[in-house]
Design a protein around this motif. Structure first.
Motif, PDB file in Angstrom:
ATOM      1  N   GLY A 229       0.564  -1.209   0.141  1.00  0.00           N
ATOM      2  CA  GLY A 229      -0.138  -0.069  -0.031  1.00  0.00           C
ATOM      3  C   GLY A 229       0.814   1.352   0.068  1.00  0.00           C
ATOM      4  O   GLY A 229       0.394   2.326   0.611  1.00  0.00           O
ATOM      5  N   LEU A 230       2.005   1.244  -0.443  1.00  0.00           N
ATOM      6  CA  LEU A 230       2.917   2.330  -0.811  1.00  0.00           C
ATOM      7  C   LEU A 230       3.155   2.772  -1.942  1.00  0.00           C
ATOM      8  O   LEU A 230       4.112   3.765  -2.096  1.00  0.00           O
ATOM      9  N   GLY A 231       2.399   2.687  -2.763  1.00  0.00           N
ATOM     10  CA  GLY A 231       2.296   3.289  -3.893  1.00  0.00           C
ATOM     11  C   GLY A 231       3.208   2.593  -5.058  1.00  0.00           C
ATOM     12  O   GLY A 231       3.060   1.262  -5.094  1.00  0.00           O
ATOM     13  N   TYR A 232       4.278   3.372  -5.749  1.00  0.00           N
ATOM     14  CA  TYR A 232       5.028   2.796  -6.860  1.00  0.00           C
ATOM     15  C   TYR A 232       6.511   2.303  -6.474  1.00  0.00           C
ATOM     16  O   TYR A 232       6.905   3.046  -5.284  1.00  0.00           O
ATOM     17  N   ALA A 233       7.091   1.676  -7.103  1.00  0.00           N
ATOM     18  CA  ALA A 233       8.606   1.409  -6.667  1.00  0.00           C
ATOM     19  C   ALA A 233       9.345   2.243  -7.545  1.00  0.00           C
ATOM     20  O   ALA A 233       9.313   2.741  -8.599  1.00  0.00           O
ATOM     21  N   ASN A 234       9.986   3.099  -6.556  1.00  0.00           N
ATOM     22  CA  ASN A 234      11.134   3.988  -7.266  1.00  0.00           C
ATOM     23  C   ASN A 234      12.361   3.148  -7.764  1.00  0.00           C
ATOM     24  O   ASN A 234      12.836   3.704  -8.744  1.00  0.00           O
ATOM     25  N   GLN A 235      12.672   1.956  -6.823  1.00  0.00           N
ATOM     26  CA  GLN A 235      13.794   1.498  -7.392  1.00  0.00           C
ATOM     27  C   GLN A 235      13.662  -0.099  -6.541  1.00  0.00           C
ATOM     28  O   GLN A 235      12.631  -0.284  -5.494  1.00  0.00           O
ATOM     29  N   GLY A 236      13.982  -0.995  -7.421  1.00  0.00           N
ATOM     30  CA  GLY A 236      14.243  -2.401  -6.900  1.00  0.00           C
ATOM     31  C   GLY A 236      15.694  -2.515  -7.038  1.00  0.00           C
ATOM     32  O   GLY A 236      16.523  -2.731  -7.729  1.00  0.00           O
ATOM     33  N   LEU A 237      16.148  -3.205  -5.701  1.00  0.00           N
ATOM     34  CA  LEU A 237      17.539  -3.178  -5.123  1.00  0.00           C
ATOM     35  C   LEU A 237      17.818  -4.499  -5.092  1.00  0.00           C
ATOM     36  O   LEU A 237      17.395  -5.328  -4.577  1.00  0.00           O
ATOM     37  N   GLN A 238      19.004  -4.881  -5.750  1.00  0.00           N
ATOM     38  CA  GLN A 238      19.638  -6.493  -5.639  1.00  0.00           C
ATOM     39  C   GLN A 238      20.667  -6.492  -4.327  1.00  0.00           C
ATOM     40  O   GLN A 238      20.901  -7.535  -4.073  1.00  0.00           O
ATOM     41  N   GLU A 239      20.972  -5.338  -3.822  1.00  0.00           N
ATOM     42  CA  GLU A 239      21.990  -5.475  -2.886  1.00  0.00           C
ATOM     43  C   GLU A 239      21.390  -4.197  -1.808  1.00  0.00           C
ATOM     44  O   GLU A 239      21.017  -3.077  -2.377  1.00  0.00           O
ATOM     45  N   THR A 240      21.649  -4.769  -0.455  1.00  0.00           N
ATOM     46  CA  THR A 240      20.968  -3.782   0.588  1.00  0.00           C
ATOM     47  C   THR A 240      21.903  -3.815   1.931  1.00  0.00           C
ATOM     48  O   THR A 240      21.563  -3.823   3.006  1.00  0.00           O
ATOM     49  N   TRP A 241      23.407  -3.675   1.382  1.00  0.00           N
ATOM     50  CA  TRP A 241      24.351  -3.879   2.318  1.00  0.00           C
ATOM     51  C   TRP A 241      24.249  -2.706   3.058  1.00  0.00           C
ATOM     52  O   TRP A 241      24.897  -2.661   4.505  1.00  0.00           O
ATOM     53  N   TYR A 242      23.891  -1.416   2.875  1.00  0.00           N
ATOM     54  CA  TYR A 242      23.933  -0.234   3.543  1.00  0.00           C
ATOM     55  C   TYR A 242      22.699   0.018   4.162  1.00  0.00           C
ATOM     56  O   TYR A 242      22.731   1.151   4.892  1.00  0.00           O
ATOM     57  N   TRP A 243      21.841  -0.994   4.505  1.00  0.00           N
ATOM     58  CA  TRP A 243      20.782  -0.792   5.405  1.00  0.00           C
ATOM     59  C   TRP A 243      21.024  -1.696   6.901  1.00  0.00           C
ATOM     60  O   TRP A 243      21.890  -2.455   6.685  1.00  0.00           O
TER      61      TRP A 243
ATOM     62  N   VAL B 100      13.400  -2.438  -1.646  1.00  0.00           N
ATOM     63  CA  VAL B 100      12.709  -1.567  -2.337  1.00  0.00           C
ATOM     64  C   VAL B 100      12.808  -0.298  -1.934  1.00  0.00           C
ATOM     65  O   VAL B 100      13.070  -0.094  -0.735  1.00  0.00           O
ATOM     66  N   ILE B 101      12.610   0.820  -2.896  1.00  0.00           N
ATOM     67  CA  ILE B 101      12.189   2.035  -2.110  1.00  0.00           C
ATOM     68  C   ILE B 101      10.891   2.578  -3.048  1.00  0.00           C
ATOM     69  O   ILE B 101      10.825   2.593  -4.123  1.00  0.00           O
ATOM     70  N   CYS B 102       9.865   2.693  -2.301  1.00  0.00           N
ATOM     71  CA  CYS B 102       8.552   3.232  -2.732  1.00  0.00           C
ATOM     72  C   CYS B 102       8.494   4.588  -2.743  1.00  0.00           C
ATOM     73  O   CYS B 102       9.088   5.260  -2.338  1.00  0.00           O
ATOM     74  N   SER B 103       7.246   5.019  -3.517  1.00  0.00           N
ATOM     75  CA  SER B 103       6.932   6.174  -3.538  1.00  0.00           C
ATOM     76  C   SER B 103       5.626   6.542  -3.936  1.00  0.00           C
ATOM     77  O   SER B 103       4.884   5.551  -4.823  1.00  0.00           O
ATOM     78  N   GLU B 104       4.903   7.480  -3.608  1.00  0.00           N
ATOM     79  CA  GLU B 104       3.423   7.791  -3.704  1.00  0.00           C
ATOM     80  C   GLU B 104       3.128   8.168  -5.156  1.00  0.00           C
ATOM     81  O   GLU B 104       2.082   8.057  -5.641  1.00  0.00           O
ATOM     82  N   THR B 105       4.200   8.776  -5.920  1.00  0.00           N
ATOM     83  CA  THR B 105       4.077   9.122  -7.289  1.00  0.00           C
ATOM     84  C   THR B 105       5.323   8.589  -8.084  1.00  0.00           C
ATOM     85  O   THR B 105       6.013   8.202  -7.623  1.00  0.00           O
ATOM     86  N   ALA B 106       4.871   8.635  -9.335  1.00  0.00           N
ATOM     87  CA  ALA B 106       6.062   8.135 -10.374  1.00  0.00           C
ATOM     88  C   ALA B 106       5.784   8.870 -11.591  1.00  0.00           C
ATOM     89  O   ALA B 106       4.650   9.574 -11.858  1.00  0.00           O
TER      90      ALA B 106
END
Length: 805
Positions: A512-526, A570-576
């Protein structure tokens, strides 16, 4: 001593009697907001005070923000920003029908108001039902000027039951229906979503109350089904529920099982035992439940979008019987095609093929588009209301409309505007059945495109997914809920291999977070303090699914890089953004050029020629090029920007520009079987705003290593006469072909709609000249064979050129 104490009490009572009215005129306690309305008639009732009205005003602003103005004593006025808080904003936004506030403004950000400054030093707790119940200096008592007018920014989400989106009466009334639900009675139905049948219940105080079924009609059912996201109602078997009620009542008084002397049950006992046994799919909740009836009767017309809009008769507090001889209202609803996977229904509803929603971040919302003569167009928002919006929602398989949106709130469309002043009555099967007014270019522009937010069924999809480790609730590693063979549920990660924007789009939609701004294959920085094991891999989605469980994935987890830092994110966004090619311009500008090889060195370096060019006798000879112009519009709600930052852009000295994307557009010539006979590609030579709609300023310009992108409401034009704006057709034989252009083909940048990224044209090539015909976007295109006789084609050809060197 007793006389002295009596005198003290008498003096205190007299003082309180004189002082209390004065206190009440200064501030009104907040508990007045929750006091119950009295039902005792008075001999001479006083006139009911005028209801307070609240509105948003000022400029520039959006629909959910603005200067706060109050209508009091027949005059609109403002609120001073002294001591203003977010709690005040919550109360005011709630008045206006929004769920909450996200901020507030001071110093007349939305312009100075006029007239009275009604309130100053307002201090709310946030839970008051009206601003009049908050502490303040009193009405009209202020030491401010309009330079200090306060404003609010409300969350763009409406409270169910609010109809007027501009001015809302601030009512304090406990007898108000806001939330409605279906409580399933059949055991198996409770486990399946969506719930399509059950007892109608309304939220009341801290619990739920029922509605008496006396006089209940199919029109009432239609309204409730629409509220819950269902387009149609079904007939319910009332006798089944009457028998259920009777069995539940008999459960307490059921006789004990009698056993004969031989240890066998008597015939009567056998019958009782058999009645207890039922299949799991039809097991019933037989617990005795005391009904609490809030409503005695409902009289909907069937076109209302909320039960609160129907004439309602509430039970009287002193009534001896709230539903004499009756039972709770029970309804059954028909879900739309998107929500039928767990319903067990054999017959599926057909939804409209000439109406669609575009630009919405969630299922069931978007800009209304209609199909006419094989071309999609929009609807003007003049007189656009909930009745017309509900017709659109229902014909697309959703419930009634939650909001009828105006002013291109879901982005501006392209092409024709087909309808204006739509006047649906609410019972029509399609918006095409509603009266409309003819369109003229003077009275409607795409800045007035109508949109809707429809009620959709609750599916509970967000309960089986979450994102963790990110900096905000819109980003993080994707975790899905899994069950082991023992039924134990736990959270787990998804393998990041081959995880792309399309899979991320589904995850964001499910959350329910809108669109995907990015789909990430690596998430080591989180943050990785709460990581779990990989439980899902090989996820492959089309991008249109409602949940990841509907996508393809490995039956057994197989992930080469199983460490948490390689989990999908993922990084989601309400707009795209949303890119669309101007198809008619392609058709108008097509021509053939025979270009000398000595003028194509840069093009060859950037791989803009066919493979056979490498075997040519450079610099002698020429290549035959199919040229045309591309005008790419951003009709979305966010700017289109390259995924890669400028630090990774590649400088090409030959043409003197930076490439910000590996591939921006594919150009292909296909035969009737869909096989490529010639191809080209367009790297992002210079992604910028060539021009914009009236009132919109350019933001992106490539000169001097400037920022690249396309602003909402602007377009990037690649003229037919620039390098690589072509397809090399030197080796193509005469014949009939299909011309295809695909923007953002690798889904590098998120868009709200990928289905309109492709354009196709019928193409006829006779070895000397070329014709394009029937150029359309996406699914609008249908193959049409061009006539073999050149004379028959003259009336349909636009912009044919012969450029020979």
């Amino acid at each position: 001593m007793d006389k002295s104490r009596y005198k003290q009490q008498l003096a205190f009572s007299l003082l309180l009697w004189f002082w209390l009215p004065y206190c009440l005129t200064q501030t009104t306690p907040s508990n007045t907001a929750t006091s119950k309305p009295t039902s005792t008639p008075t001999p001479s009732p006083s006139p009911r005070p005028e209801r307070l009205k609240v509105r948003l005003a000022g400029y520039p602003r959006k629909h959910n923000e603005g200067r706060i103005e109050l209508f009091y004593k027949g005059e609109w006025g403002t609120i001073c920003d002294d001591d203003f808080t977010i709690a005040n904003a919550h109360v005011l936004c709630h008045h206006l029908g929004f769920v909450s506030a996200t901020g507030w403004t001071h110093s007349a950000k939305y312009g100075k108001g006029q007239g009275k400054i009604w309130l100053d030093n307002v201090q709310c707790h946030g839970g008051e039902k009206s601003i009049e119940f908050c502490k303040s200096r009193g009405w009209g008592n202020s030491d401010c000027t309009h330079d200090e007018d306060a404003g609010v920014v409300c969350k763009d989400e409406r409270i169910p039951g609010f109809v007027d989106s501009n001015v809302i009466d601030a009512q304090v009334d406990e007898n108000k229906v806001e939330e409605v639900r279906l409580r399933p009675v059949v055991g198996v139905a409770k486990k399946k979503l969506p719930i399509t049948e059950g007892v109608v219940e309304v939220k009341y105080k801290d619990g739920w109350a029922q509605i008496c079924d006396a006089g209940w009609t199919a029109k009432n059912t239609r309204v409730v089904c629409g509220m819950l996201g269902f387009p149609h109602e079904r007939k319910v078997n009332k006798n089944f529920y009457k028998r259920l009620k009777k069995r539940a009542a008999e459960k307490v008084s059921r006789p004990k099982v009698n056993v004969s002397a031989g240890g066998r049950q008597t015939p009567k006992a056998k019958a009782i035992t058999k009645s207890k046994q039922s299949s799991p799919g039809k097991r019933l909740y037989l617990e005795r439940q005391k009904n609490n009836f809030l409503l005695h009767s409902v009289a909907c017309t069937g076109t209302e979008v909320h039960l609160a809009a129907c004439p309602l008769e509430f039970n009287k507090p002193n009534a001896t019987s709230s539903c004499a001889g009756g039972m709770p209202a029970v309804i059954s609803c028909m879900p739309g095609p998107l929500f039928m996977q767990n319903s067990g229904l054999k017959k599926k509803l057909k939804i409209s093929t000439n109406v669609r929603l575009k630009g919405g971040a969630k299922v069931g919302e978007g800009r209304v588009e209609v199909l006419k003569d094989n071309v999609w167009g929009t609807v003007c928002d003049d007189r656009w209301n909930l009745l017309s919006a509900s017709v659109v929602c229902r014909e697309l398989g959703f419930g009634s409309a939650k909001e009828a949106l105006t002013g291109a709130r879901m982005g501006q469309g392209m092409g024709p505007i087909y309808m204006n002043e739509v006047k649906c009555l609410g019972q029509e099967r399609s918006i095409w059945d509603c009266p409309v007014k003819n369109i003229t270019s003077e009275n409607c522009q795409h800045s007035e495109d109508a949109a809707v937010r429809c009620n959709v069924p609750y599916m509970g999809l967000e309960t089986s997914i979450r994102i963790t480790g990110g900096r905000t609730r819109y980003e993080g590693r994707v975790e899905v809920l899994t069950s082991d063979p023992n039924g134990t549920q736990s959270w787990g990660l998804i393998c990041g291999e081959n995880w792309s924007t399309k899979e991320a789009m589904v995850a964001c939609r499910q959350l329910g977070l809108g669109y995907a701004n990015q789909g990430l294959q690596e998430t080591w920085y989180w943050d990785s303090s709460n990581v779990t094991d990989m439980v899902m891999s090989g996820v492959k989605c089309t991008g249109n699914e409602m949940a990841l469980s509907q996508c393809q994935y490995h039956k057994t987890v197989s992930c080469q890089r199983a460490a948490a830092k390689f989990a999908a994110g993922v990084i989601c966004s309400e707009t795209a953004s949303d890119l669309v090619l101007n198809a008619s311009l392609v058709e108008q500008t097509v021509y053939i050029e025979d270009r000398p090889l000595h003028m194509l060195y840069c093009a060859a370096e950037e791989d803009c020629l066919s493979k056979s060019a490498a075997k040519a006798n450079w610099p002698y000879g020429h290549r035959r090029l199919l040229r045309f112009s591309s005008q790419i519009h951003n009709i979305g709600r966010a700017d289109f920007k390259p995924k890669a930052g400028r630090h990774s852009w590649v400088w090409h000295a030959c043409h003197g520009h930076y490439h910000s994307m590996d591939i921006f557009t594919h150009y292909d010539l296909l035969n009737a079987n869909g096989t490529k006979v010639a191809e080209g590609h367009k790297a992002s030579f210079c992604l910028e705003d060539t021009d914009c709609q009236e009132g919109i300023s350019k933001r992106y310009e490539c000169a001097n290593f400037g920022d690249q992108g396309i602003t909402v409401g602007c377009w990037d034009l690649y003229r037919h006469d620039i390098d690589c704006q072509w397809i090399d057709i030197t080796d193509v034989k005469p014949g009939n072909y299909i011309m295809q252009v695909v923007i953002n083909p690798n889904y590098e940048v998120a868009e709200s709609d990928f289905t309109n990224n492709a354009m196709k044209c019928n193409c006829k090539y006779d070895g000397h000249r070329i014709w394009f015909h029937n150029c359309h976007i996406g699914k609008q295109w249908k193959a049409v064979r061009l006539p073999d006789n050149d004379n028959d084609t003259k009336c349909t050809l636009i912009g044919i050129f012969d450029h020979l060197y």
